[in-house]
Write a protein that holds these residues in place. Structure first.
Motif, short mmCIF file in Angstrom:
data_model
loop_
_atom_site.label_atom_id
_atom_site.label_comp_id
_atom_site.label_asym_id
_atom_site.label_seq_id
_atom_site.Cartn_x
_atom_site.Cartn_y
_atom_site.Cartn_z
N ASP A 104 16.57 -10.59 37.45
CA ASP A 104 15.60 -10.14 38.45
C ASP A 104 14.43 -11.09 38.46
OD1 ASP A 104 17.28 -8.06 38.82
OD2 ASP A 104 16.13 -6.71 37.50
N VAL A 105 13.95 -11.43 39.68
CA VAL A 105 12.77 -12.27 39.84
C VAL A 105 11.81 -11.55 40.76
CG1 VAL A 105 11.85 -14.45 40.65
CG2 VAL A 105 14.07 -14.39 39.51
N THR A 106 10.60 -11.31 40.28
CA THR A 106 9.58 -10.66 41.08
C THR A 106 8.74 -11.72 41.78
OG1 THR A 106 9.47 -8.83 39.55
CG2 THR A 106 7.60 -9.11 41.07
N VAL A 107 8.64 -11.66 43.09
CA VAL A 107 7.93 -12.66 43.88
C VAL A 107 6.66 -12.05 44.42
CG1 VAL A 107 8.04 -14.20 45.86
CG2 VAL A 107 10.10 -13.77 44.50
N ASN A 108 5.56 -12.66 44.18
CA ASN A 108 4.26 -12.21 44.65
C ASN A 108 3.91 -12.97 45.91
OD1 ASN A 108 1.68 -11.47 45.10
ND2 ASN A 108 1.00 -11.74 42.98
N ARG A 109 3.75 -12.28 47.02
CA ARG A 109 3.39 -12.93 48.29
C ARG A 109 2.00 -12.51 48.71
NH1 ARG A 109 5.60 -17.19 49.87
NH2 ARG A 109 5.45 -16.62 52.08
N MET A 110 1.09 -12.26 47.73
CA MET A 110 -0.29 -11.89 48.06
C MET A 110 -1.07 -13.17 48.39
SD MET A 110 -1.05 -9.07 45.12
CE MET A 110 -2.73 -8.92 45.71
N VAL A 111 -1.11 -13.49 49.65
CA VAL A 111 -1.80 -14.71 50.09
C VAL A 111 -3.02 -14.30 50.87
CG1 VAL A 111 -1.60 -16.82 51.40
CG2 VAL A 111 0.38 -15.94 50.18
N CYS A 120 -0.14 -17.38 42.52
CA CYS A 120 1.06 -18.21 42.63
C CYS A 120 2.23 -17.34 43.05
CB CYS A 120 1.34 -18.89 41.29
SG CYS A 120 2.86 -19.87 41.26
N GLU A 121 3.06 -17.85 43.95
CA GLU A 121 4.20 -17.09 44.45
C GLU A 121 5.32 -16.99 43.42
OE1 GLU A 121 5.39 -18.95 48.04
OE2 GLU A 121 3.53 -18.58 49.09
N VAL A 122 5.26 -17.79 42.34
CA VAL A 122 6.35 -17.80 41.36
C VAL A 122 5.99 -16.97 40.12
CG1 VAL A 122 7.79 -19.27 39.90
CG2 VAL A 122 7.09 -20.06 42.16
N CYS A 123 4.77 -17.24 39.56
CA CYS A 123 4.43 -16.61 38.28
C CYS A 123 3.28 -15.62 38.40
CB CYS A 123 4.09 -17.67 37.25
SG CYS A 123 2.64 -18.67 37.71
N ASN A 124 2.73 -15.42 39.57
CA ASN A 124 1.67 -14.44 39.82
C ASN A 124 0.35 -14.82 39.15
OD1 ASN A 124 0.76 -12.18 41.16
ND2 ASN A 124 1.09 -10.83 39.38
N GLU A 125 0.25 -16.07 38.66
CA GLU A 125 -1.02 -16.51 38.12
C GLU A 125 -1.94 -16.97 39.26
OE1 GLU A 125 -0.40 -19.51 35.24
OE2 GLU A 125 0.71 -18.22 33.84
N GLU A 126 -3.21 -17.19 38.87
CA GLU A 126 -4.17 -17.59 39.89
C GLU A 126 -3.74 -18.93 40.51
OE1 GLU A 126 -8.96 -18.41 40.50
OE2 GLU A 126 -8.15 -17.84 38.53
N ALA A 127 -3.74 -18.97 41.84
CA ALA A 127 -3.28 -20.16 42.55
C ALA A 127 -4.30 -21.29 42.41
CB ALA A 127 -3.04 -19.85 44.03
N ALA A 128 -3.75 -22.50 42.33
CA ALA A 128 -4.60 -23.70 42.21
C ALA A 128 -4.65 -24.50 43.50
CB ALA A 128 -4.11 -24.59 41.07
N TYR A 134 1.70 -24.46 56.02
CA TYR A 134 2.65 -23.38 55.81
C TYR A 134 2.12 -22.28 54.91
CZ TYR A 134 5.65 -26.76 58.02
OH TYR A 134 6.18 -27.64 58.91
N GLU A 135 0.89 -22.40 54.45
CA GLU A 135 0.16 -21.34 53.77
C GLU A 135 0.91 -20.78 52.57
OE1 GLU A 135 -2.80 -20.91 54.30
OE2 GLU A 135 -3.00 -21.95 56.22
N THR A 136 1.53 -21.64 51.78
CA THR A 136 2.14 -21.24 50.51
C THR A 136 1.20 -21.67 49.40
OG1 THR A 136 3.38 -23.30 50.38
CG2 THR A 136 4.49 -21.42 51.39
N VAL A 137 1.10 -20.84 48.33
CA VAL A 137 0.17 -21.13 47.24
C VAL A 137 0.94 -21.21 45.94
CG1 VAL A 137 -1.83 -20.07 48.37
CG2 VAL A 137 -0.31 -18.66 46.96
N CYS A 138 0.38 -21.92 44.97
CA CYS A 138 1.04 -22.06 43.68
C CYS A 138 -0.01 -22.44 42.64
CB CYS A 138 2.15 -23.11 43.73
SG CYS A 138 1.57 -24.72 44.29
N CYS A 139 0.35 -22.20 41.37
CA CYS A 139 -0.53 -22.58 40.28
C CYS A 139 -0.31 -24.06 39.94
CB CYS A 139 -0.27 -21.68 39.07
SG CYS A 139 1.42 -21.87 38.41
N GLU A 140 -1.06 -24.55 38.94
CA GLU A 140 -0.92 -25.96 38.56
C GLU A 140 0.45 -26.24 37.96
OE1 GLU A 140 -4.05 -27.03 35.97
OE2 GLU A 140 -5.64 -26.85 37.51
N ARG A 141 1.03 -25.23 37.27
CA ARG A 141 2.32 -25.45 36.62
C ARG A 141 3.45 -25.55 37.63
NH1 ARG A 141 5.89 -21.70 34.06
NH2 ARG A 141 4.39 -20.05 34.53
#
Length: 553
Positions: A104-111, A120-128, A134-141
């Motif tokens: 199972d993979v939980t995807v966070n789409r809180m943009v 971040c859409e992958v790990c739910n950490e604060e986006a960098a 295309y308004e996609t966000v992600c962390c540094e990792r």
């Protein structure tokens, strides 16, 4: 492992850059860009330049039409994307869960675009970073560089305004070549009969047009830069030439001062010697006269005493002796020679004032005159005239001069534009060239055409010249030459023409070399002949100083 986030992030990667829709039978070119098979074929058919195919995205040119094969992986991803969209599993702004069979993979789409709450859409950490448009966000990792043109990474809170259609407010995806305007998807229907292309294609095409303007612009920059360097070099040459001329002029002034000081000192020494001789003579004469004066005063005293004598006998005893002495004094006269005159200068000293006056008059005439200029209409075709009309250069080939009755057709000679028939005139000629040359004057009536001596400088009664031949110097007139004694290898010669006196004086370094005499009341012209090798030259000098005027006798 596939995930919901993977499919959602890949929705833009599965879009054709031509039709901006999900791929239909996607094909991939050698450059790595993919398009719908029908869109790519239609694009190539619509191009006017049908001799070559190119990628609509990166503009890479394919000399031969490549064989298109279906990209099975992209086609499968498109089908999976369509299935997931149909199931409603894509939820923007909330949370969604999905399974791929392995975990199972939980995807966070809180943009929260433009705000501070984004994860971040992958790990739910604060986006960098945030991907625009295309308004996609992600962390540094999980941050990845954009793979396609138009994708930019910015700070999550940074507001980036996407230019939209002014009429409908939708995003711009096309460009109308006919109207030269930006077109959205809704506006495209209004440009049915126009040539409408994706903005990426238009940008690539217009960049190619601008790129074609780059080489001429670079060449113009090079030419202007070269001209700027030439101007800078001319400025430096002018400054150096000015300093050299100032130094040379200053040297001439010092030399003139030295000559005058030497002459004045010589005159002062001679004057001091003459003064000493005269003072000695006057002192001797004064001593003799004083001695005579003392003797006369003594006789006067004796005479007064005799006249006062009362005794007759004493008077008579001294009378005769006194009378004899007085009678002898009455015949006294000075026989001293006349003293020499104080300022009785020798003949050479008496000529100094007149010599200085001659140079002063000549200086005024030169200052009121001008340097001769060469007459292009008289120049032989193997003589090249400089732009300032001062220098004559010998060439191996003919120069494109038009026919003219004054032009020399046999001998490499040229005359000045000026002619003289009265007054006094002075000019100088630079002869640094090591070749053979002739310089002087000739009558304006001297012949110009033919092979005879009547057309050669110095070869007839109508020309008077100095000649350099085999490192020897001659005077040449009426085809007769006289060897001159000229030390070294001079760089300049001066000519002083006195039309009324009928004299042409040739000078070198303040020294008179020769004086030609003739009838110079008829118009005469300064003349130059360059008989040396290719590149040899002779030049009329600009008279910014007096180089050849003799200042001392």
């Amino acid at each position: 492992m596939a995930s919901s986030s993977y499919f959602e992030d890949s929705s833009n990667e599965l879009t054709c850059a031509i039709c901006l829709q999900l791929f239909e039978e996607p094909v991939t070119l050698c450059c790595g860009h993919s398009f719908c098979s029908s869109c790519l074929e239609n694009y190539w058919e619509s191009r006017e330049e049908s001799t070559a195919c190119l990628c609509p995205n990166c503009r890479e040119v394919f000399p031969q039409k490549p064989k298109l094969q279906k990209n099975v992986i992209l086609a499968r991803l498109v089908e999976q994307m369509k299935l997931r969209e149909g199931e409603g599993s894509h939820s923007v702004g909330g949370q969604a869960e999905g399974k791929d069979g392995e975990g199972d993979v939980t995807v966070n789409r809180m943009v929260n675009v433009g705000g501070h709450e984004s994860h971040c859409e992958v790990c739910n950490e604060e986006a960098a970073m945030r991907c625009v448009p295309y308004e996609t966000v992600c962390c540094e990792r999980h941050m990845k560089p954009p793979k396609h043109k138009g994708h930019n990474l910015v700070e999550p809170e940074m507001k980036v305004e996407d230019p939209g259609c002014t009429e409908h407010g939708n995003s711009i995806h096309f460009y109308c070549k006919d109207d030269e305007s930006l077109v959205s998807l809704l506006c495209k229907a209004e440009h049915q009969d126009h040539e409408v292309v994706p903005v990426e294609v238009a940008v690539a095409e217009f960049k190619g047009i601008l790129a074609a303007k780059y080489p001429p612009l670079v060449e113009s920059i090079k030419q202007v830069g070269s001209q700027i360097q030439q101007v800078h070099q001319e400025v430096r040459d002018t400054q150096v030439s000015g300093r050299e001329k100032e130094e040379r002029l200053e040297g001439e002034r010092r030399e003139m001062y030295r000559a005058v000081d030497e002459k004045v000192n010589h005159m002062k020494r001679w004057l001091s010697e003459r003064q000493s001789v005269k003072l000695s003579h006057l002192e001797h004469q004064r001593a003799n006269l004083q001695q005579e004066m003392d003797s006369l005063c003594e006789e006067e005293s004796t005479l007064k005493a005799s006249l006062k004598e009362l005794e007759a006998v004493s008077f008579l005893e001294g009378y005769k002796d006194l009378l004899c002495r007085l009678e002898s004094r009455s015949h006294f006269s000075t026989t001293e020679p006349a003293p020499p005159r104080l300022l009785d200068f020798p003949v050479e000293e008496q000529n100094v004032d007149s010599l200085i006056q001659i140079n002063d008059n000549l200086l005024k005439e030169i200052q009121n005159g001008r340097t001769p200029s060469l007459d292009p209409n008289s120049a032989h075709r193997r003589i090249k005239i400089s732009r300032d009309l001062r220098m004559a250069t010998r060439t191996e080939t003919d120069n494109p001069y038009p026919d003219h009755p004054d032009r020399f057709d046999r001998y490499p000679q040229v005359l000045s534009s000026e002619s003289f028939s009265s007054g006094r005139h002075y000019w100088e000629v630079d002869v640094r060239s090591r070749g053979r040359w002739l310089i002087g004057i000739c009558l304006n009536s001297m012949g110009r055409k033919g092979r005879g001596k009547e057309c050669m400088l110095g070869g007839n009664p109508e020309s008077w010249c100095l000649q350099k031949c085999e490192n020897k110097y001659y005077t040449v007139h009426n085809n007769r030459g006289t060897l001159l004694s000229v030390p070294g290898d001079p760089e300049r010669f001066g000519f002083l023409l006195d039309c009324e006196e009928g004299e042409l004086t040739c000078l070198e370094d303040s020294r008179v070399l020769h004086v030609f005499r003739g009838n110079f009341m008829d118009p005469v012209k300064p003349a130059i002949g360059v008989y040396g090798d290719d590149g040899d030259s002779v030049r009329f000098c600009h008279l910014f100083m007096i180089s050849f005027i003799p200042f001392c006798s």
